[in-house]
Scaffold this motif. Structure first.
Motif, PDB file in Angstrom:
ATOM      1  N   GLN A   1       0.847  -1.195   0.000  1.00  0.00           N
ATOM      2  CA  GLN A   1       0.000   0.000   0.000  1.00  0.00           C
ATOM      3  C   GLN A   1       0.880   1.242   0.000  1.00  0.00           C
ATOM      4  O   GLN A   1       1.881   1.304   0.718  1.00  0.00           O
ATOM      5  N   LYS A   2       0.479   2.221  -0.773  1.00  0.00           N
ATOM      6  CA  LYS A   2       1.251   3.473  -0.737  1.00  0.00           C
ATOM      7  C   LYS A   2       0.851   4.292   0.483  1.00  0.00           C
ATOM      8  O   LYS A   2      -0.313   4.321   0.867  1.00  0.00           O
ATOM      9  N   VAL A   3       1.795   4.948   1.062  1.00  0.00           N
ATOM     10  CA  VAL A   3       1.514   5.720   2.277  1.00  0.00           C
ATOM     11  C   VAL A   3       0.550   6.854   1.980  1.00  0.00           C
ATOM     12  O   VAL A   3      -0.315   7.184   2.786  1.00  0.00           O
ATOM     13  N   GLN A   4       0.707   7.412   0.766  1.00  0.00           N
ATOM     14  CA  GLN A   4      -0.195   8.519   0.404  1.00  0.00           C
ATOM     15  C   GLN A   4      -1.652   8.074   0.449  1.00  0.00           C
ATOM     16  O   GLN A   4      -2.517   8.788   0.966  1.00  0.00           O
ATOM     17  N   ASP A   5      -1.894   6.862  -0.096  1.00  0.00           N
ATOM     18  CA  ASP A   5      -3.265   6.357  -0.113  1.00  0.00           C
ATOM     19  C   ASP A   5      -3.797   6.209   1.307  1.00  0.00           C
ATOM     20  O   ASP A   5      -4.939   6.592   1.605  1.00  0.00           O
ATOM     21  N   ILE A   6      -2.943   5.639   2.150  1.00  0.00           N
ATOM     22  CA  ILE A   6      -3.384   5.445   3.528  1.00  0.00           C
ATOM     23  C   ILE A   6      -3.719   6.783   4.158  1.00  0.00           C
ATOM     24  O   ILE A   6      -4.756   6.962   4.803  1.00  0.00           O
ATOM     25  N   GLY A   7      -2.834   7.760   3.921  1.00  0.00           N
ATOM     26  CA  GLY A   7      -3.052   9.094   4.477  1.00  0.00           C
ATOM     27  C   GLY A   7      -4.346   9.683   3.983  1.00  0.00           C
ATOM     28  O   GLY A   7      -5.162  10.210   4.752  1.00  0.00           O
ATOM     29  N   LEU A   8      -4.582   9.561   2.677  1.00  0.00           N
ATOM     30  CA  LEU A   8      -5.806  10.146   2.119  1.00  0.00           C
ATOM     31  C   LEU A   8      -7.045   9.447   2.667  1.00  0.00           C
ATOM     32  O   LEU A   8      -8.039  10.088   2.983  1.00  0.00           O
ATOM     33  N   LYS A   9      -6.950   8.122   2.797  1.00  0.00           N
ATOM     34  CA  LYS A   9      -8.089   7.371   3.336  1.00  0.00           C
ATOM     35  C   LYS A   9      -8.380   7.802   4.766  1.00  0.00           C
ATOM     36  O   LYS A   9      -9.522   8.005   5.166  1.00  0.00           O
ATOM     37  N   LEU A  10      -7.331   7.980   5.530  1.00  0.00           N
ATOM     38  CA  LEU A  10      -7.508   8.361   6.933  1.00  0.00           C
ATOM     39  C   LEU A  10      -8.159   9.724   7.044  1.00  0.00           C
ATOM     40  O   LEU A  10      -8.971   9.974   7.928  1.00  0.00           O
ATOM     41  N   MET A  11      -7.820  10.586   6.118  1.00  0.00           N
ATOM     42  CA  MET A  11      -8.276  11.963   6.234  1.00  0.00           C
ATOM     43  C   MET A  11      -9.546  12.241   5.414  1.00  0.00           C
ATOM     44  O   MET A  11     -10.029  13.356   5.391  1.00  0.00           O
ATOM     45  N   GLY A  12     -10.022  11.226   4.725  1.00  0.00           N
ATOM     46  CA  GLY A  12     -11.164  11.470   3.856  1.00  0.00           C
ATOM     47  C   GLY A  12     -12.498  11.326   4.576  1.00  0.00           C
ATOM     48  O   GLY A  12     -12.585  10.732   5.652  1.00  0.00           O
ATOM     49  N   THR A  13     -13.548  11.852   3.967  1.00  0.00           N
ATOM     50  CA  THR A  13     -14.868  11.776   4.586  1.00  0.00           C
ATOM     51  C   THR A  13     -15.824  10.932   3.752  1.00  0.00           C
ATOM     52  O   THR A  13     -17.011  10.829   4.063  1.00  0.00           O
ATOM     53  N   GLU A  14     -15.347  10.334   2.668  1.00  0.00           N
ATOM     54  CA  GLU A  14     -16.248   9.557   1.824  1.00  0.00           C
ATOM     55  C   GLU A  14     -16.444   8.153   2.385  1.00  0.00           C
ATOM     56  O   GLU A  14     -15.980   7.841   3.476  1.00  0.00           O
ATOM     57  N   LYS A  15     -17.085   7.325   1.616  1.00  0.00           N
ATOM     58  CA  LYS A  15     -17.350   5.961   2.062  1.00  0.00           C
ATOM     59  C   LYS A  15     -16.029   5.201   2.175  1.00  0.00           C
ATOM     60  O   LYS A  15     -15.144   5.377   1.350  1.00  0.00           O
ATOM     61  N   TYR A  16     -15.936   4.346   3.165  1.00  0.00           N
ATOM     62  CA  TYR A  16     -14.711   3.598   3.475  1.00  0.00           C
ATOM     63  C   TYR A  16     -13.543   4.518   3.817  1.00  0.00           C
ATOM     64  O   TYR A  16     -12.393   4.167   3.638  1.00  0.00           O
ATOM     65  N   GLN A  17     -13.815   5.713   4.259  1.00  0.00           N
ATOM     66  CA  GLN A  17     -12.742   6.592   4.704  1.00  0.00           C
ATOM     67  C   GLN A  17     -12.947   6.948   6.168  1.00  0.00           C
ATOM     68  O   GLN A  17     -14.033   6.786   6.703  1.00  0.00           O
ATOM     69  N   TYR A  18     -11.911   7.439   6.786  1.00  0.00           N
ATOM     70  CA  TYR A  18     -11.862   7.280   8.239  1.00  0.00           C
ATOM     71  C   TYR A  18     -11.727   8.561   9.047  1.00  0.00           C
ATOM     72  O   TYR A  18     -11.244   8.540  10.162  1.00  0.00           O
ATOM     73  N   LEU A  19     -12.085   9.697   8.528  1.00  0.00           N
ATOM     74  CA  LEU A  19     -11.866  10.917   9.301  1.00  0.00           C
ATOM     75  C   LEU A  19     -12.655  10.898  10.610  1.00  0.00           C
ATOM     76  O   LEU A  19     -12.142  11.272  11.659  1.00  0.00           O
ATOM     77  N   LEU A  20     -13.909  10.438  10.531  1.00  0.00           N
ATOM     78  CA  LEU A  20     -14.760  10.483  11.715  1.00  0.00           C
ATOM     79  C   LEU A  20     -14.205   9.596  12.844  1.00  0.00           C
ATOM     80  O   LEU A  20     -14.012  10.092  13.971  1.00  0.00           O
ATOM     81  N   PRO A  21     -13.924   8.300  12.557  1.00  0.00           N
ATOM     82  CA  PRO A  21     -13.316   7.495  13.637  1.00  0.00           C
ATOM     83  C   PRO A  21     -12.002   8.101  14.145  1.00  0.00           C
ATOM     84  O   PRO A  21     -11.724   8.083  15.348  1.00  0.00           O
TER      85      PRO A  21
END
Lengths: 543, 167, 370, 205
Positions: free
Chosen positions: B125-145
């Motif tokens: 996995q690219k770190v950028q992707d992980i970062g974006l997923k963590l910070m995103g608000t769309e489906k399967y993304q994790y900003l709220l948790p």
């Protein structure tokens, strides 16, 4: 002094006053405390500086001699004497509540003479183990080694102290007190530790990094010099003085020489006086350099330590060429000096002075203004003037607390009344003040040497003395400004070629005795740093 | 083949040290064994090619949590002091709980083990992707948790300060 | 470009000959073993060289000669010391937790070896090239502190204990700063991989690329890295004048040797990470447009550049170490929490602005971009 | 605001002081080293001629020394380092005479205070510059200073012949005075022998 006499007679009507060189007052044991208190609280001239506390065995009597001086004018002195003829269980009253410095001194007297002091808060033996048989400084002491065999067993430290307290109705209560609480976290700093500057043992209770209580154990290298001196002639005793505070060896020896010369009325030739003064000041620079170096090393700056040693080496080289010794220099003898200066002495010293001045500037750049060093010295280990006087802390440390206590100014000896120099006094009372005091005193010493070095008169270096030096009957005090503070010699002579009692006042003992006070509440690193700034020398304590 | 060998070694290490961590009488040793367990888990991540997870596992658990554990033990415990044996009824309760846990996990693993193979992405996995997923608000993304965790941490800090100030 | 002295040529030749003569599995096995042996050897040799260099340079700072007895200029001194340390008895101490006591030095040395493996020593001279290199290095190096804590605790000595506690507090605090300083550069380069970072610094080192912000990050990294290695003014855990030798007071022989080795290698690791992240790693100095000059620079092999730059940083660290007195624990924590950390946080913000606003050197002068 | 100014002022003053400190060590890096490389510089090493290393009893080419075995050095030594053993012989003219048998000196107990040398009435002993004294056993530190077969040097003419007997008389006549250490007021400077007090007998005042 007449007022003082009146004051004494008003307080204690049956006091025996002798008008010797120093006013000597003999009182009963139970009145001594009152007299000492009156003298200390005397507003016009407070005798609040306990210079020496000397335990004595007069044969028929055991007792204590107190040499008191006024902290405002150190040349004003009074001798108090008291004694008891009870040799089995001698009890005297403590003056620890008046002069804190008496605490350790009374414990020393207990260890060496067996006199116990009522109201001393901690009446353990100083220097000696609790199970030592006999009291070495008593004249009837049995030195048979079988009585005190060498033990290789490890002995558990018992942190309880016996004491005798007097309650409100004058009854004596013997009790034991705990020095540490059961759940104190105690570490042993010493006897083998890189920063105790010798074989010193501080039992330290810590709360995390913070020092809560310190219990001083001393005597690991006690050699009994005072006892040894009682069987040696005065010229023979001389070589012991170098081994007390080995860093101010020449000055200590000067003190004993002066004491004997004064007693035997020997006139020291001018040339010898010049040489002595110059050597003393060189010795002082040497000692202060080492103190500076060790203090920086204690604070973790190893490089600065080696720089200090580098400059010190030049002085040691001059010493070596003058009298063949580097540390133990054996220069002074009774009546003058042992060796004349060598041919290039003046040249070497004159080259050293500007070099040292330049190096002092380098030290300033390197360490004095260093932000880490400042943080570790400013406001650390505060010692107030009152405490300095009460604990009898003299020397650069005492002057760092704002107490003018330079014997060279108050009671000039040798050539100190002829030369111009400043007494360095700072009022902050912290580690930094003591640090700066030392560096400034190096500068003053250079200034003194500068004035003397070109004017050394020709002539004899040694007065003619009798082949066997016998001092007339009497008591002789000599005080002198050593590198760490006031060094004192006391000789009681019974007219023999050996002293009846010899006592050295070591400045380091006062410096150590104040450590528990000023280290309380500081961090353990600062405890080491404060130790460096106090700059005690252990052999000086463990006489 | 080599990967399997390494996997079995790691698995065995994890299992052995887990048991040791629980059974050890000295709490500091337990902590050390636990550290080995965490390191073994990190090794599994490395084996799978999840470098980021591997690094985070070491940094957070081994380097962070364990250091704090050991620190706390050092502050509270005396060297050589043993942990007292637990009461019997509690031991039975703990045994039942662990068996239940084992059954629960085993059930999940057993029924999903084939699915997992298809779900796992073998590539790194690219770190950028992980970062974006963590910070995103769309489906399967994790900003709220992620934010929730930070609130939780804040609560912990406040609690810790309160406890510290009481003393 | 001509690079006759690079090790790459030799390595690729070795790889192809091996692959020609045997199946892939065995080739890989042999190569793994070779790499491991090479790393271990490099680890030990570097430690020996560093110890000698430190003693000699320290001596010169202190107006001394330093080791000069074993071999000419004492160059064999550290080898003699290694032999001595290997021959020394490992003293068994009563009343200690023996398992942890023995395990502690291994934690130290394993942590520093793991970090050591991830450093790019030259062009293609990588043991592993993670795409999260920076994160890996920070994570793995944090394992060492557990060794210190265990050593202090299991020695059953109060001095060791105090040393270990200090070390713990110090390490946990300063790791933050070191991490943040590295993150500043991650923001600048947009990558965590060491190889990509080096590639981006071909014409413009990171320390210049992000100018103000980079320089601040560089200084902070050096300070906190220095603190993490327990050296110099930050050597409180082993503060010689206070705690005799801190957490490794009770250790002797090879066990002490491990601590000693790890300390020196950590110094090297910090310097080499700083080199890689801030000073272009093994990349030679190059000026865009001056092809002749660049050619000459490339002639010097990349590992020489790497060790040269690292050497300068190590010298800096020695210089600092032998110039200052030791901090006290509260000063140490003050420095971190009152100065380094706030500055660091502001610095990251500045860096983000620089990158977003296109104010880095490579943005301003596109000729500097690789 | 003020606190911010002090914050940054403190920061910069601190950094400046640290740089000053580093400049000192930097300069030191290039200066000449001051320590000595001891075994290598043995030939050029200058030990001050007053430095006290070993006690010696100078013998001349005829294997003669100046020690009359009076024992003053032994009495003066604070540590009991010196042990003078004498023997009685009969001279040719029938007189009984005390001569030196063995003169031992224990270096391990010596504090090098120089009292023995300055009190010696006949300048028989002196300290030399031989500073490499490390030995493996303590017993080797005990040295016999008089050479084998050596004898007392005959008095030169300018020295009053009766001076030696005076001392002997005194020492032998009274046991009490035996233990009296005699501190002779005399300087012994090896470099400058001219200031030396010519008097070489020890008469009590």
């Amino acid at each position: 002094m007449e007022n003082i006499k009146k004051l004494i007679l008003n307080t204690i009507t049956d006091a025996v006053i002798e008008d010797k060189k120093i006013l000597t007052v003999t009182v009963e044991p139970n009145k001594l405390h009152l007299l000492a208190k009156t003298l200390r609280d005397n507003a016009a001239m407070p005798f609040d500086f306990l210079v020496k506390l000397i335990g004595m065995d007069w044969g028929e009597k055991l007792g204590v001699i107190y040499l008191l001086a006024s902290s405002t004018d150190l040349s004003k002195e009074i001798v108090l004497k008291t004694g008891t003829s009870d040799r089995e269980n001698p009890l005297l009253y403590s003056v620890t509540d008046l002069f804190e410095t008496a605490h350790f001194n009374e414990r020393e007297v207990y260890a060496l003479l067996g006199i116990r002091f009522i109201n001393n808060p901690d009446m353990r033996k100083f220097f000696l183990n609790a199970d030592w048989n006999g009291f070495p400084l008593r004249k009837d002491y049995d030195a048979n080694p079988e009585l005190n065999p060498l033990s290789l067993e490890s002995v558990e430290m018992i942190d309880t102290a016996p004491r005798i307290m007097e309650n409100a109705d004058g009854k004596l209560i013997e009790e034991t007190v705990n020095i540490f609480e059961a759940d104190d976290y105690i570490i042993n700093i010493g006897p083998q530790h890189p920063s105790t500057h010798g074989v010193m043992h501080f039992r330290t209770a810590l709360n995390g990094e913070i020092v809560q209580k310190i219990d001083v154990h001393s005597g690991y290298i006690h050699r009994g010099i005072e006892k040894l001196s009682e069987n040696l002639t005065y010229p023979q005793i001389l070589h012991f003085t170098d081994r007390l505070d080995y860093l101010s060896a020449n000055i200590n020896r000067h003190a004993l020489c002066m004491c004997v010369e004064k007693a035997a009325e020997i006139e020291v030739p001018d040339r010898a006086q010049y040489i002595r003064t110059i050597m003393d000041e060189l010795n002082r620079i040497d000692s202060h350099l080492l103190a500076w170096a060790c203090q920086t090393n204690d604070l973790g700056a190893t490089t600065a330590f080696i720089y200090g040693m580098r400059e010190r080496e030049i002085i040691l080289h001059i010493f070596e060429k003058t009298c063949g010794g580097r540390l133990i220099i054996n220069q002074n003898v009774i009546g003058g000096v042992m060796f004349d200066i060598y041919n290039n002495f003046q040249k070497d010293v004159k080259e050293f002075i500007p070099y040292m001045r330049e190096k002092l500037k380098e030290y300033d750049r390197f360490f004095t203004h260093n932000v880490i060093a400042l943080g570790r010295m400013i406001g650390i280990g505060n010692l107030s003037k009152e405490d300095a006087i009460s604990y009898a802390v003299t020397g650069p440390a005492g002057r760092g607390s704002g107490w003018s206590c330079d014997i060279r100014k108050h009671q000039p000896y040798s050539l100190y009344d002829k030369v111009d120099f400043k007494e360095i006094i700072r009022t902050e009372g912290d580690s930094y003040a003591r640090y700066l005091n030392r560096l400034d005193e190096i500068e003053q010493s250079l200034h003194i040497i500068e004035q003397l070095i070109d004017n050394i008169p020709n002539g004899e270096i040694l007065a003619k003395t009798k082949a066997i030096i016998k001092l007339p009957v009497g008591e002789y005090f000599q005080r002198i400004e050593a590198c760490r503070g006031e060094f004192g010699v006391y000789i009681e002579s019974r007219g023999d070629k050996t002293p009846y009692r010899m006592k050295f006042r070591s400045p380091s003992m006062a410096l150590v005795s104040v450590m528990p006070l000023i280290c309380k509440g500081e961090k353990i690193s600062d405890f080491i740093g404060i130790g460096g700034s106090m700059d005690y020398v252990i052999p000086d304590i463990d006489r | 083949m080599a990967e399997q060998i390494i996997f079995y070694i790691l698995a065995a290490l994890i299992a052995v040290f887990s048991v040791l961590a629980v059974t050890s009488k000295q709490i500091i040793r337990s902590a050390t064994y636990l550290l080995f367990v965490l390191l073994g888990t990190a090794g599994l991540y490395l084996l799978l090619g999840y470098h980021y997870l591997f690094a985070v596992q070491i940094a957070v658990y081994a380097g962070g949590v364990m250091v704090l554990f050991i620190f706390a033990i050092l502050l509270t415990n005396r060297p050589g002091e043993n942990v007292k044996a637990e009461r019997k009824d509690r031991r039975i309760a703990a045994g039942i709980t662990s068996v239940a846990g084992l059954a629960f996990c085993g059930h999940i693993i057993y029924w999903n083990v084939n699915k997992a193979y298809t779900l796992l992405v073998p590539a790194e996995q690219k770190v950028q992707d992980i970062g974006l997923k963590l910070m995103g608000t769309e489906k399967y993304q994790y900003l709220l948790p992620f934010e929730f965790i930070s609130v939780l941490l804040l609560a912990c800090i406040v609690g810790a300060i309160m406890i510290a100030r009481k003393r | 470009m001509l690079q006759p002295l690079e090790l790459t040529n030799l390595l690729s030749w070795l790889d192809t000959t091996l692959r020609d003569s045997m199946p892939v599995f065995w080739v890989l096995l042999i190569e793994f073993v070779l790499v491991a042996v090479a790393l271990l050897a490099a680890y030990a040799i570097l430690a020996i060289i560093l110890i000698y260099a430190e003693r000699k340079i320290t001596a010169f700072f202190q107006a001394r000669f330093g080791p000069n007895r074993v071999g000419i200029y004492g160059i064999l001194q550290s080898i003699a010391d290694v032999i001595k340390i290997l021959l020394k008895e490992i003293i068994r101490i009563n009343n200690v937790d023996r398992f942890l006591f023995f395990a502690a030095p291994f934690f130290m040395i394993v942590a520093s070896m793991l970090t050591f493996g991830a450093i790019p020593f030259g062009k293609m001279l990588h043991a592993i090239d993670f795409n999260i290199g920076v994160l890996y290095v920070t994570a793995v190096s944090s394992l060492g502190i557990i060794g210190v804590l265990l050593a202090g605790w299991s020695s059953n000595n109060k001095y060791s204990m105090i040393g270990a506690m200090r070390s713990g507090a110090q390490f946990v605090s300063y790791e933050l700063s070191a991490g943040f300083a590295l993150m500043t550069i991650v923001v600048l380069t947009g990558t965590m991989s060491f190889s990509e970072m080096i590639a981006k610094q071909e014409f413009c080192w990171n320390i210049f690329n992000g100018h103000i912000s980079s320089i601040i990050a560089f200084v902070i990294y050096l300070i906190s890295g220095h603190a993490e290695t327990n050296r110099g003014p930050f050597d409180l855990p082993e503060a010689e004048s206070e705690l005799t030798a801190g957490y490794h007071t009770e250790y002797s022989g090879l066990q002490f040797g491990f601590f000693y080795l790890a300390e020196y290698l950590n110094m090297f690791i910090i310097a080499s990470i700083a080199t890689t992240v801030f000073l272009g790693g093994w990349m030679p100095i190059q000026i865009p447009g001056l092809d002749g000059f660049n050619q000459v620079m490339w002639y010097i092999p990349s590992y020489a550049w790497f060790f040269g730059k690292t050497g300068v940083l190590i010298f800096l660290s020695l210089w600092v170490r032998w110039s200052f007195p030791r901090l006290r624990i509260d000063q140490l924590l003050n420095l971190e929490w009152k100065y380094l950390l706030p500055i660091n946080l502001v610095n990251i913000l500045i860096m983000v602005i620089l990158v977003l606003a296109g104010l880095t050197l490579t943005d301003l002068f596109p000729v500097l971009a690789p | 605001m003020n606190s911010i100014i002090t914050y940054f002022k403190g920061l910069f003053i601190g950094i400046k002081s640290l740089l000053f400190g580093m400049s000192v060590t930097w300069k030191e890096l290039w200066t000449k080293k001051v320590t000595q490389q001891y075994p290598e510089n043995r030939k050029t090493l200058v030990i001050s001629d007053r430095f006290r290393c070993e006690l010696t009893m100078p013998h001349d080419i005829n294997n003669e020394h100046a020690c009359t075995a009076c024992g003053i050095c032994q009495m003066n030594c604070p540590n009991g380092t010196i042990n003078v053993l004498s023997a009685m012989i009969e001279t040719e003219d029938g007189k009984k005479k005390k001569i030196l048998d063995t003169y031992t000196w224990d270096m391990g107990m010596c504090t090098f205070c120089n009292l023995c040398v300055i009190t010696c009435p006949s300048d028989a002993i002196s300290f030399n510059n031989q500073f490499e004294n490390a030995v493996f056993t303590r017993s080797k530190l005990v040295q016999t200073l008089n050479h084998k077969g050596s004898k007392l040097r005959e008095k030169k003419k300018e020295v009053k012949p009766q001076s030696v007997p005076v001392v002997e008389d005194k020492l032998t006549s009274s046991k009490e005075q035996m233990i009296e250490p005699l501190v002779e007021t005399k300087i012994s400077t090896p470099s400058d022998k001219s200031i030396k007090n010519p008097k070489d007998n020890t008469t009590e005042n």
